[in-house]
Enzyme design. Structure first.
Site, mmCIF file in Angstrom:
data_model
loop_
_atom_site.group_PDB
_atom_site.id
_atom_site.type_symbol
_atom_site.label_atom_id
_atom_site.label_comp_id
_atom_site.label_asym_id
_atom_site.label_seq_id
_atom_site.Cartn_x
_atom_site.Cartn_y
_atom_site.Cartn_z
ATOM 1 N N SER A 33 -26.572 27.837 -25.536
ATOM 2 C CA SER A 33 -27.544 28.750 -26.148
ATOM 3 C C SER A 33 -28.697 29.084 -25.212
ATOM 4 C CB SER A 33 -28.075 28.148 -27.448
ATOM 5 O OG SER A 33 -27.029 27.958 -28.371
ATOM 6 N N ARG A 44 -27.875 11.410 -30.659
ATOM 7 C CA ARG A 44 -28.753 12.564 -30.423
ATOM 8 C C ARG A 44 -29.325 13.133 -31.722
ATOM 9 N NH1 ARG A 44 -25.559 17.566 -27.975
ATOM 10 N NH2 ARG A 44 -27.221 18.731 -29.000
ATOM 11 N N ASP A 57 -35.418 22.503 -25.266
ATOM 12 C CA ASP A 57 -35.628 22.614 -26.710
ATOM 13 C C ASP A 57 -35.417 21.317 -27.476
ATOM 14 O OD1 ASP A 57 -32.898 22.968 -26.117
ATOM 15 O OD2 ASP A 57 -32.524 24.062 -27.965
ATOM 16 N N LYS A 59 -33.505 28.387 -34.051
ATOM 17 C CA LYS A 59 -33.225 29.268 -32.914
ATOM 18 C C LYS A 59 -34.404 30.139 -32.488
ATOM 19 C CE LYS A 59 -28.872 28.113 -32.312
ATOM 20 N NZ LYS A 59 -28.332 27.581 -31.033
ATOM 21 N N HIS A 117 -22.549 32.484 -26.346
ATOM 22 C CA HIS A 117 -21.458 31.608 -25.898
ATOM 23 C C HIS A 117 -20.460 31.489 -27.033
ATOM 24 C CE1 HIS A 117 -22.920 28.381 -28.502
ATOM 25 N NE2 HIS A 117 -24.133 28.660 -28.052
#
Length: 532
Positions: free
Chosen positions: A63, A187, A264, A343, A464
């Site tokens: 991204s 994560r 990010d 986003k 992507h």
């Protein structure tokens, strides 16, 4: 200045193109309107991975890189490629910030902690970078090195951490057993970016404290295996510290290097580590938790955000200039960015190549200070994983967008629909199909208002692939990105698109061409519109 036609750039995050079949959520969603557009308007299949977006050959897109190239109009050598080069030339041993950090650890007789996403996914990090930094530290003479590993399972197969950790243990063995695994965290906890501070707290406390009631292990491999037996993928492994390692926690005078290069999902944890004015420290999850940031040396591999108050950045940014957003603003034209929380940084910070943020010292990467530019931020749904709400906030984004379109104020609107990427990352094929269907409906709503009623042009593409391959080669769920081609659809029947080396880096020049604007010299990629 007036534009020939206003444009909406609709970025369908994670929407790739592959042959129809089981596990292709894009093809199986019965996307009637997208099929209608492909039969009615010019479109091409475009590259969004590997060298086409400044990554090593064969590396899947992501991204960050996708949005950078959609806005840049040129191919930019990305962080992964830069750091891979540093590994090849032993550059970590000559990097001033890293060498000074090694000296700091020696002088204080303290520990060096290496924290980062430990996988070969190449989206947020690469395990080879952490291993290379470790080897550089060993060559420098450090003997007290601790690994705070973040497990992936999202940009990789779901359960491969055991394999990666075994590789690390062999590297440690090959280097005279210097170094120990101090903690492990999925994560989901250590790389949250949506202000779910309770997740971050679980990882932070694991790295900085050793409390009796915390999860712990004595064998990292056995701990990961136990997580698998309990139905957890690498992403969801509960943070735990190594009880067999003396002083495994981050202590005063220690140094920590965060090896992630993509900002990010690094910002939140890095800000917590360094900035006691960061909002997390006012959250209930951090009540009675000690702030360690003023007692350690914290190093980020790349610039993450100004909220990360450490001054030590191993590889400072070199922002792009005259990206699409900056150029549009310089001409006095009005633009809007719209996305949901997950986003928003992609349609601001990344889409602008970090330029607006780094030049103007914004407090947050998701902010924007370009003249004549506005943001509409729609909250992402508060669910544990997005397969529980596969429509995410797509309908709300469209509702707000149509309000803006009816004002006839903006020359360029950049929007992101997150569903294919964020639901795709859950590995839930059925939910992803539902998410794609919702997008098909929203695209029709936007088209019917903006194109048919306001004489605008939509450029529909993706950053992507992801949702088009939901089942991996073993028959299990695929949660990671792909190297698939992505669509570029232009809703203008009067033009023809070239299919010569189509790539998403050509989107920005193509948009300027549609708007009747000159393409700046910094955009080295051409427009895809064939001149007649």
């Amino acid at each position: 200045m007036n534009v020939k036609k206003p444009v909406i750039l609709a970025i369908l995050d994670g929407w790739g193109i592959e042959e129809a079949g089981v596990g292709n959520a894009v093809a199986n969603a019965d996307q009637k309107f997208v099929k209608e557009m492909m039969g009615m308007y010019p479109w091409v299949k475009a590259h969004a991975s590997g060298e086409w977006v400044g990554l090593p050959e064969g590396q899947m897109g992501n991204s960050e890189v996708g949005h950078i190239h959609l806005g840049a109009g040129r191919i930019n050598m990305e962080s992964l490629a830069k750091l891979n080069h540093e590994v090849k030339v032993d550059g970590f041993l000559t990097n001033e910030v890293l060498v000074d950090t090694f000296k700091y650890v020696k002088e204080h007789n303290s520990a060096l902690h290496l924290m980062g996403l430990f996988s070969d996914g190449g989206v947020h990090s690469h395990m080879n970078h952490m291993i290379s930094m470790y080897k550089a530290a060993v060559k420098f003479g450090l003997t007290n090195i601790k690994f705070d590993l973040i497990t992936d399972g999202r940009d990789t197969a779901p359960k491969v951490a055991e394999q990666y950790i075994n590789q690390l243990l062999q590297v440690i063995k090959d280097n005279n057993n210097i170094g120990e695994i101090a903690s492990i965290s999925g994560r989901y906890f250590a790389m949250d970016r949506d202000k779910r501070f309770e997740r971050s707290a679980a990882a932070y406390i694991t790295m900085t404290e050793r409390k009796v009631d915390q999860p712990k292990f004595t064998d990292p491999i056995e701990y990961v295996k136990a997580a698998y037996e309990n139905g957890l993928d690498d992403e969801m492994i509960v943070p735990a510290y190594n009880a067999s390692v003396v002083d495994s926690e981050l202590k005063a005078n220690d140094a920590m290097i965060f090896t992630n290069f993509r900002p990010d999902r690094a910002i939140q944890m890095a800000s917590i580590m360094t900035n006691n004015n960061y909002p997390a420290w006012n959250d209930e999850a951090f009540k009675d938790v000690e702030f360690i940031g003023d007692k350690i040396r914290f190093v980020s591999t790349m610039k993450y955000a100004d909220s990360v108050t450490s001054q030590f950045i191993a590889y400072p940014p070199t922002p792009l200039t005259n990206t699409l957003g900056e150029y549009i603003s310089s001409l006095g034209l009005k633009q809007l960015r719209i996305a949901e929380t997950e986003k928003i940084a992609h349609v601001t910070f990344f889409f602008d190549g970090g330029n607006d943020y780094f030049k103007n010292g914004l407090a947050k990467p998701e902010e924007i200070s370009l003249p004549h530019a506005s943001i509409d931020l729609i909250s992402s749904p508060k669910v544990a994983t997005y397969d529980l709400k596969p429509e995410m906030s797509a309908v709300e984004i469209t509702d707000k967008l149509l309000e803006e379109v009816k004002k006839d104020e903006f020359d360029l609107i950049v929007l992101n629909f997150a569903n294919c990427d964020m639901v795709g990352h859950t590995g839930n094929n059925d939910a992803t199909v539902k998410g794609v269907k919702v997008l098909d409906e929203q695209l029709k709503r936007i088209h019917d208002e903006f194109v048919l009623k306001h004489n605008g042009v939509m450029v529909i593409t993706a950053d992507h692939g992801n949702a088009e391959i939901m089942i991996d080669e073993t028959g299990g769920p695929n949660k990671k990105h792909t190297t698939s081609l992505v669509p570029i659809i232009v809703t203008d029947k009067t033009i023809e698109l070239s299919d010569f080396d189509p790539a998403i880096a050509k989107v920005a020049p193509t948009i300027l061409d549609i708007m009747g604007l000159e393409i700046p010299k910094e955009m080295t990629q051409p427009s895809m519109i064939i001149k007649k």
